[in-house]
Structures are given as structure tokens and as C-alpha cells.
Write an enzyme that holds these catalytic residues in place. Structure first.
Site, short mmCIF file in Angstrom:
data_model
loop_
_atom_site.label_atom_id
_atom_site.label_comp_id
_atom_site.label_asym_id
_atom_site.label_seq_id
_atom_site.Cartn_x
_atom_site.Cartn_y
_atom_site.Cartn_z
N ARG A 68 21.61 15.06 45.70
CA ARG A 68 22.04 16.25 46.20
C ARG A 68 20.83 17.47 45.92
O ARG A 68 20.28 17.33 45.00
CB ARG A 68 23.37 16.65 45.18
CG ARG A 68 24.61 15.47 45.48
CD ARG A 68 25.51 15.97 44.74
NE ARG A 68 26.68 15.01 44.61
CZ ARG A 68 26.90 13.99 43.72
NH1 ARG A 68 26.04 13.92 42.74
NH2 ARG A 68 28.03 13.19 43.93
N LYS B 289 27.34 15.62 39.29
CA LYS B 289 28.70 16.18 39.08
C LYS B 289 29.35 15.77 37.84
O LYS B 289 29.20 14.55 37.40
CB LYS B 289 29.58 15.79 40.13
CG LYS B 289 29.02 16.67 41.61
CD LYS B 289 29.98 16.35 42.66
CE LYS B 289 29.66 17.16 43.99
NZ LYS B 289 30.67 16.89 44.92
N HIS C 287 21.67 17.51 52.72
CA HIS C 287 22.74 16.54 52.71
C HIS C 287 22.50 15.34 53.80
O HIS C 287 23.27 14.36 53.50
CB HIS C 287 24.07 17.29 52.85
CG HIS C 287 25.06 16.48 51.82
ND1 HIS C 287 25.17 16.60 50.48
CD2 HIS C 287 26.19 15.88 52.38
CE1 HIS C 287 25.93 15.90 49.93
NE2 HIS C 287 26.98 15.41 51.01
N ARG D 95 20.45 12.86 52.61
CA ARG D 95 21.20 11.75 51.49
C ARG D 95 21.97 10.94 52.23
O ARG D 95 21.81 9.65 52.07
CB ARG D 95 22.16 12.86 50.85
CG ARG D 95 23.01 12.19 49.76
CD ARG D 95 23.62 13.38 48.99
NE ARG D 95 25.20 12.83 48.30
CZ ARG D 95 24.86 12.23 46.98
NH1 ARG D 95 23.83 12.01 46.32
NH2 ARG D 95 26.08 11.98 46.56
N HIS E 198 28.21 8.67 43.25
CA HIS E 198 29.58 8.96 43.69
C HIS E 198 30.81 8.37 42.51
O HIS E 198 30.69 7.27 41.97
CB HIS E 198 29.98 8.05 44.98
CG HIS E 198 29.25 8.72 46.24
ND1 HIS E 198 29.21 8.02 47.38
CD2 HIS E 198 29.05 9.92 46.41
CE1 HIS E 198 28.48 8.76 48.18
NE2 HIS E 198 28.56 9.75 47.57
N TYR F 298 29.57 5.13 54.71
CA TYR F 298 28.13 4.67 55.07
C TYR F 298 28.15 3.35 55.81
O TYR F 298 27.52 3.07 56.77
CB TYR F 298 27.17 5.01 53.93
CG TYR F 298 27.12 6.27 53.72
CD1 TYR F 298 26.53 7.36 54.38
CD2 TYR F 298 27.53 6.44 52.21
CE1 TYR F 298 26.48 8.50 53.73
CE2 TYR F 298 27.37 7.52 51.87
CZ TYR F 298 27.00 8.85 52.66
OH TYR F 298 26.73 10.03 52.01
#
Length: 294
Positions: free
Chosen positions: A145, A169, A240, A243, A266, A275
Site C-alpha cells: 500500500r 493495517k 493502488h 498493487r 489481507h 484477483y
């Protein structure tokens, strides 16, 4: 305690210090709760499932997107569970709130030839060119990110193992591998570019701005847009998009879904699975274009 302002202040502390959510998410949640509390006539005493549904119905009527409604529904559940645990509501009205499903449009990605064209650049010598090339190579190589890229320090690059240490995150640390082109670009920046921008108080940031401070996300976005704009026929996208591109190319090259999930950071495999749909849609498009009986 049933004062809405006090409840909002305590909820903010909960989001920041107990949930450790990003500043952007905290601002969004507080904005949503503030709007909800303004809708209630009786403060927290009037917070029940009917009031929540009425408020969300007004948002829908106002034309808010499904993604925004899904976020606000999640926010309401978090808030009602919080005030119930604190004893400010006898029951949790959010438990009976239906889930608003956000639409999951397929992200735009570059194909491998487009990515190669974007990353192929003349040998750079100026600090800005060296930095921009290293930024592009590392974004595509790792799929990190933009906030994670900006937070990298010099010591986060492990040249012995070709990985970077990323704080993602929820402040979860992970190691992400990268290839030789990215390593060479980062090394050229660190040897020939970064020292020329170091100022007193610069600190350990890997990527710097022209004034010697840590590179910010807005500058990274401008770098990506500018580099993609230099190549004819390449769709415009931000960091992004790189990414998404990195994840798609990994799966097309044979990487398994769990590995891509770990690399991207994730929390749920469901997020990574989009994806696989991107790859299938690209395959279908190529089939329709190339097969004589498509």
C-alpha cells in the site's frame, strides 16, 4: 452515562487505542456516528434497530453508494456493540441490522507488456528521477500500500534476503519479497540520490521529499500518474492500481492464493480472491479477441 458527546469521545478512544484503526478510518467512523446522533431525537435513549434502519434508509434515498452504505452499516454495528458493552444501552440494536453488501467492481490493471513499458526508463542520475524509479519498481515488485511504502525506513530493506519489512493495517508486521530490478533501483537511489537530499533532522525514512522529509502519499500518487501518463495506451491509475497489477501478475505466473494474501497483507482470503476474477476476465477478453469462433 448517556450523554452523546461523551459517548462519541469514548468511542474515538476505543477506535484509536483499542482497535488501533487508521486515522482515515477513525475520521470516517466518527463522522458517521456524529450524523447518526444528530438524527436521533432522544440521544442514546432513542437508539434502537428501527432508528438505525430509518437513518440508513434516508442515506439510501439521498443516493449514497452501496460501498458507503456498507461502511456505515459496519460502523453502526461497531458503535452499538461498544455502547452496549459499556452499559449505556440495555441491548445491542446493531445485531438485528441487515448487511449492506458493497459492490466489488473488478480493479483496472496493467498487462505485463504495459507494466514493462512503464518501468523501462533511461538511466537516471538526478535524485528525483532515481527516487521515482525506485518508488515505481518497489510498488510493482511488492504490491505494498502507498502508506506502507511511505513508512519504510532504510533499515527495513533486507538486502541479504531481498525482502522489505512492512508495518501494515492493525500494525501487523510482514516481510514482502522483491526482485533484482527493484533492489538495483533502491540501491541507486540510496547511493546516488538520497544522500543529496538529506537535511538535519531527516531521520531514517527510505524515501524522501525534496526538502529532506519523509515522502508523502500525495507525492507518490503524482509520481505514478506521471509515469503512466508518459506511456501511450496505458490506463491511468494510482498506486493502488499497481498493487492490483502486482497481485494479478503473481497469480497469472502461478503463485497460490495464500501466498498472495500474505504478501498483500489481507486479513481475509476473500479480499484476495478478487484477483482470480481479474485473471479470468482478462483470459476471456483475450479469447474473445483472438479465437475465430469466440
Amino acid at each position: 452515562m448517556t450523554d452523546p458527546d461523551e459517548a462519541l469521545a469514548e468511542f474515538e478512544k476505543h477506535l484509536r487505542f483499542e482497535r488501533d484503526l487508521s486515522p482515515h478510518t477513525v475520521r470516517a467512523y466518527l463522522s458517521d456516528v456524529t450524523a447518526l446522533l444528530a438524527h436521533l431525537d432522544e440521544g442514546l435513549a432513542g437508539l434502537d434497530t428501527a432508528a438505525l434502519r430509518e437513518w440508513l434508509a434516508e442515506q439510501h434515498a439521498a443516493g449514497l453508494s452501496r460501498a458507503t452504505l456498507a461502511r456505515r452499516t459496519a460502523c453502526m454495528r461497531t458503535f452499538t456493540a461498544f455502547v452496549h458493552r459499556r452499559g449505556w444501552l440495555p441491548e445491542d440494536p446493531g445485531l438485528l441490522l441487515g448487511s449492506a453488501k458493497a459492490a466489488r467492481p473488478l480493479p483496472a490493471v496493467l498487462d505485463q507488456q504495459q507494466a514493462q513499458a512503464v518501468l523501462d526508463a533511461p538511466q537516471a542520475s538526478e535524485p528525483k528521477e532515481l527516487r521515482d524509479q525506485a518508488v515505481m519498481e518497489l510498488l510493482y515488485a511488492t504490491g505494498v500500500r502507498v502508506s506502507e511504502l511511505c513508512a519504510l525506513d532504510v533499515d527495513d530493506v533486507d538486502r541479504d534476503r531481498n525482502v522489505i519489512r512492512v508495518l501494515g493495517k492493525g500494525r501487523k508486521e510482514r516481510s514482502v519479497p522483491f526482485g533484482l530490478p527493484a533492489l538495483r533501483a533502491v540501491d541507486r537511489w540510496c547511493v546516488h540520490g538520497r544522500p543529496r537530499w538529506i537535511k538535519e533532522g531527516t531521520g531514517p525514512a527510505l524515501f524522501l521529499g525534496v526538502r529532506g522529509g519523509r515522502l508523502d502519499a500525495g507525492t507518490v500518487r503524482r509520481i505514478v500518474h506521471a509515469r503512466l501518463g508518459n506511456v501511450e495506451g496505458v490506463p491511468d491509475m494510482g498506486p493502488h492500481g499497481l498493487r492490483h497489477t502486482a497481485a494479478t501478475h503473481l497469480l497469472e505466473g502461478g503463485a497460490d492464493l495464500r501466498s498472495v494474501q500474505e504478501m498483500l497483507g489481507h486479513a481475509s482470503l476473500n479480499t484476495t480472491q478478487i484477483y482470480t476474477h481479474v485473471s479470468i476476465e482478462r483470459l476471456r477478453a483475450a479469447y474473445r479477441q483472438a479465437h475465430p469462433r469466440a
